[in-house]
Design a protein around this motif. Structure first.
Motif, mmCIF file in Angstrom:
data_model
loop_
_atom_site.group_PDB
_atom_site.id
_atom_site.type_symbol
_atom_site.label_atom_id
_atom_site.label_comp_id
_atom_site.label_asym_id
_atom_site.label_seq_id
_atom_site.Cartn_x
_atom_site.Cartn_y
_atom_site.Cartn_z
ATOM 1 N N ARG A 21 0.814 -1.218 0.000
ATOM 2 C CA ARG A 21 0.000 0.000 0.000
ATOM 3 C C ARG A 21 0.849 1.270 0.000
ATOM 4 O O ARG A 21 0.363 2.347 -0.289
ATOM 5 C CB ARG A 21 -0.914 0.040 1.230
ATOM 6 N N LEU A 114 -1.712 -13.612 7.922
ATOM 7 C CA LEU A 114 -1.491 -13.291 9.333
ATOM 8 C C LEU A 114 -1.546 -14.543 10.207
ATOM 9 O O LEU A 114 -0.744 -14.708 11.132
ATOM 10 C CB LEU A 114 -2.552 -12.269 9.786
ATOM 11 N N LEU A 134 -0.281 -5.924 16.157
ATOM 12 C CA LEU A 134 -0.075 -5.615 14.744
ATOM 13 C C LEU A 134 0.415 -4.174 14.602
ATOM 14 O O LEU A 134 -0.128 -3.248 15.230
ATOM 15 C CB LEU A 134 -1.372 -5.795 13.950
ATOM 16 N N ASP A 137 -1.682 -0.639 13.820
ATOM 17 C CA ASP A 137 -2.492 0.058 14.816
ATOM 18 C C ASP A 137 -1.593 0.585 15.919
ATOM 19 O O ASP A 137 -0.865 -0.177 16.549
ATOM 20 C CB ASP A 137 -3.503 -0.914 15.461
ATOM 21 N N TYR A 174 -12.185 -4.952 7.901
ATOM 22 C CA TYR A 174 -11.766 -5.563 9.173
ATOM 23 C C TYR A 174 -12.353 -6.957 9.357
ATOM 24 O O TYR A 174 -13.326 -7.323 8.688
ATOM 25 C CB TYR A 174 -12.289 -4.724 10.340
ATOM 26 N N GLY A 175 -11.820 -7.666 10.340
ATOM 27 C CA GLY A 175 -12.522 -8.820 10.861
ATOM 28 C C GLY A 175 -13.698 -8.289 11.669
ATOM 29 O O GLY A 175 -13.607 -7.223 12.273
ATOM 30 N N GLU A 195 -13.989 -12.717 8.620
ATOM 31 C CA GLU A 195 -12.942 -11.830 8.116
ATOM 32 C C GLU A 195 -13.462 -10.988 6.949
ATOM 33 O O GLU A 195 -13.930 -11.522 5.949
ATOM 34 C CB GLU A 195 -11.724 -12.675 7.673
ATOM 35 N N LYS A 196 -13.395 -9.667 7.121
ATOM 36 C CA LYS A 196 -13.732 -8.701 6.074
ATOM 37 C C LYS A 196 -15.023 -9.022 5.309
ATOM 38 O O LYS A 196 -15.007 -9.272 4.102
ATOM 39 C CB LYS A 196 -12.544 -8.569 5.112
ATOM 40 N N ILE A 208 -12.415 -5.871 14.451
ATOM 41 C CA ILE A 208 -11.220 -6.335 15.168
ATOM 42 C C ILE A 208 -10.072 -5.374 14.862
ATOM 43 O O ILE A 208 -9.814 -5.058 13.704
ATOM 44 C CB ILE A 208 -10.807 -7.742 14.689
ATOM 45 N N ILE A 209 -9.401 -4.898 15.906
ATOM 46 C CA ILE A 209 -8.173 -4.133 15.679
ATOM 47 C C ILE A 209 -6.973 -4.954 16.134
ATOM 48 O O ILE A 209 -7.128 -6.027 16.732
ATOM 49 C CB ILE A 209 -8.203 -2.737 16.338
ATOM 50 N N GLY A 210 -5.782 -4.429 15.867
ATOM 51 C CA GLY A 210 -4.579 -5.243 15.958
ATOM 52 C C GLY A 210 -3.984 -5.544 17.320
ATOM 53 O O GLY A 210 -2.773 -5.449 17.510
ATOM 54 N N TYR A 212 -4.297 -8.724 20.302
ATOM 55 C CA TYR A 212 -4.893 -10.013 20.658
ATOM 56 C C TYR A 212 -4.141 -10.559 21.871
ATOM 57 O O TYR A 212 -2.931 -10.361 21.987
ATOM 58 C CB TYR A 212 -4.712 -11.037 19.531
ATOM 59 N N GLN A 234 -6.041 -17.134 7.720
ATOM 60 C CA GLN A 234 -6.538 -15.988 8.481
ATOM 61 C C GLN A 234 -6.588 -16.292 9.976
ATOM 62 O O GLN A 234 -7.158 -17.313 10.389
ATOM 63 C CB GLN A 234 -7.944 -15.602 7.983
ATOM 64 N N THR A 236 -8.390 -14.625 11.972
ATOM 65 C CA THR A 236 -9.818 -14.518 12.286
ATOM 66 C C THR A 236 -10.517 -15.875 12.149
ATOM 67 O O THR A 236 -11.363 -16.226 12.977
ATOM 68 C CB THR A 236 -10.499 -13.492 11.347
HETATM 69 C C1 G1P Z 1 -5.859 -7.923 9.931
HETATM 70 C C2 G1P Z 1 -6.904 -8.959 10.354
HETATM 71 C C3 G1P Z 1 -8.268 -8.282 10.494
HETATM 72 C C4 G1P Z 1 -8.174 -7.097 11.440
HETATM 73 C C5 G1P Z 1 -7.045 -6.143 11.010
HETATM 74 C C6 G1P Z 1 -6.824 -5.084 12.083
HETATM 75 O O1 G1P Z 1 -6.168 -7.505 8.619
HETATM 76 O O2 G1P Z 1 -6.941 -9.999 9.419
HETATM 77 O O3 G1P Z 1 -9.205 -9.205 10.988
HETATM 78 O O4 G1P Z 1 -9.409 -6.415 11.467
HETATM 79 O O5 G1P Z 1 -5.814 -6.835 10.819
HETATM 80 O O6 G1P Z 1 -5.860 -4.156 11.702
HETATM 81 P P1 G1P Z 1 -5.139 -6.656 7.703
HETATM 82 O O7 G1P Z 1 -5.346 -5.230 8.080
HETATM 83 O O8 G1P Z 1 -3.776 -7.163 8.003
HETATM 84 O O9 G1P Z 1 -5.577 -6.922 6.295
#
Ligand code: G1P
Length: 297
Positions: A21, A114, A134, A137, A174-175, A195-196, A208-210, A212, A234, A236
């Motif tokens: 990106r 992931l 992650l 975030d 997002y998830g 997922e998404k 879902i944010i990053g 867990y 995934q 998720t």
């Molecule tokens: C990942 C997860 C997704 C989550 C997101 C949060 O997606 O697969 O479920 O909502 O991180 O940042 P990505 O953003 O890596 O595509």
């Protein structure tokens, strides 16, 4: 069976993504090294883990990620030069990131998603609950999230995800979690995850944010999780299995976060994150805001 529950000590930070990106900026540089004001984005994430007392950090990296290891390592020649100049402020800034460690590294090898990245942590983590952070975030250090999640993990013995409320039109990025409240508690129970999802199929507006905190049984589940959305394994989907598996892994819970979060995952969000955090800096925040007023006028 012993009632003793293991406490969370280990943090896993997936950082193997290709950063497409942000091309061309990320052609020869990991996206995790993009500066957020004056430190690479990944430094904020490592700092967050360390402040939550997670001092055993494993980074999942891959090809072209060497800058990450260098950043969290000593830099003797640079440090010596700054020392000779008597530039203590910059010397402190340089030594700060290597002082956060030690950090362990394992390479993912193949970009299989992931879930697969987290599975690469299996041997290092072993049979104890662990956190996953992650890098896209950033959570404001003044707001509480990871430590709350660790508390919920200790209380429930399951896995814990972080959720935010988003506009329904945003959920497909997002998830998404379908949840029920738990009486008298500040967390929710997760019934199912997807997922998404397309906006019209999403079970809720909880994204879902990053962050867990996971039960180690997630590894076994990940081993058996088929590629899902985008042909990737995934996380998720593995959590969906744990949410619906009777008893295995202790279930899945969610903490709904209402504090400050800065998304650095795409160009526009990244720019907003940099400006927001820069506006808070004592050294130049006021100057920046004054300049922005003129710029917008
Ligand atoms: C990942 C997860 C997704 C989550 C997101 C949060 O997606 O697969 O479920 O909502 O991180 O940042 P990505 O953003 O890596 O595509």
């Amino acid at each position: 069976m012993s009632m003793l529950r293991k406490t969370v000590r280990k943090a896993v930070i997936p950082a193997a993504g290709l950063g497409t990106r942000f091309l061309p900026a990320t052609k020869a540089m990991p996206k995790e090294m993009l500066p957020v004001v004056d430190a690479p984005a990944i430094q904020y994430v490592v700092e967050e883990a360390v402040s939550a007392n997670l001092t055993d950090i494993l980074m999942i990296t891959g090809r072209s990620k060497r800058a990450l290891e260098d950043h969290f390592d000593g830099a003797p020649a640079l440090e010596r030069t700054l020392e000779l100049k008597g530039d203590q402020t910059r010397l402190d800034a340089v030594q700060y990131s290597s002082g956060l460690g030690p950090i362990h590294y394992v390479r993912q090898g193949e970009p299989k998603g992931l879930g697969h990245a987290v599975l690469c942590a299996r041997q290092h983590v072993g049979d104890e609950p662990f956190a996953v952070l992650l890098g896209d975030d950033l959570i404001d250090e003044r707001d509480e999230l990871l430590t709350t999640m660790m508390r919920v993990q200790a209380e429930t013995g399951g896995s814990v995800i972080a959720l935010i409320e988003v506009e329904p039109s945003q959920i497909s990025a997002y998830g998404c979690a379908d949840v029920v409240s738990v009486e008298g508690e500040n967390y929710v129970r997760v019934n199912s995850l997807v997922e998404k999802p397309d906006a019209n199929e999403a079970p809720s507006n909880l994204a879902i944010i990053g962050r867990y905190v996971l039960h180690p049984s997630v590894f076994e589940v990940l081993e058996n999780t088929e590629p899902g959305r985008g042909g990737e394994i995934q996380l998720t989907d593995a959590l969906q299995t744990l949410a619906t598996a009777d008893g295995v892994g202790g279930g899945v819970y969610g903490v709904v976060f209402r504090g400050r979060r800065y998304d650095t995952g795409d160009k526009l969000s990244y720019l907003k994150a940099v400006i927001t955090l820069a506006s808070d800096r004592a050294e130049f925040g006021e100057d920046l805001k004054n300049w922005m007023k003129g710029f917008l006028a």
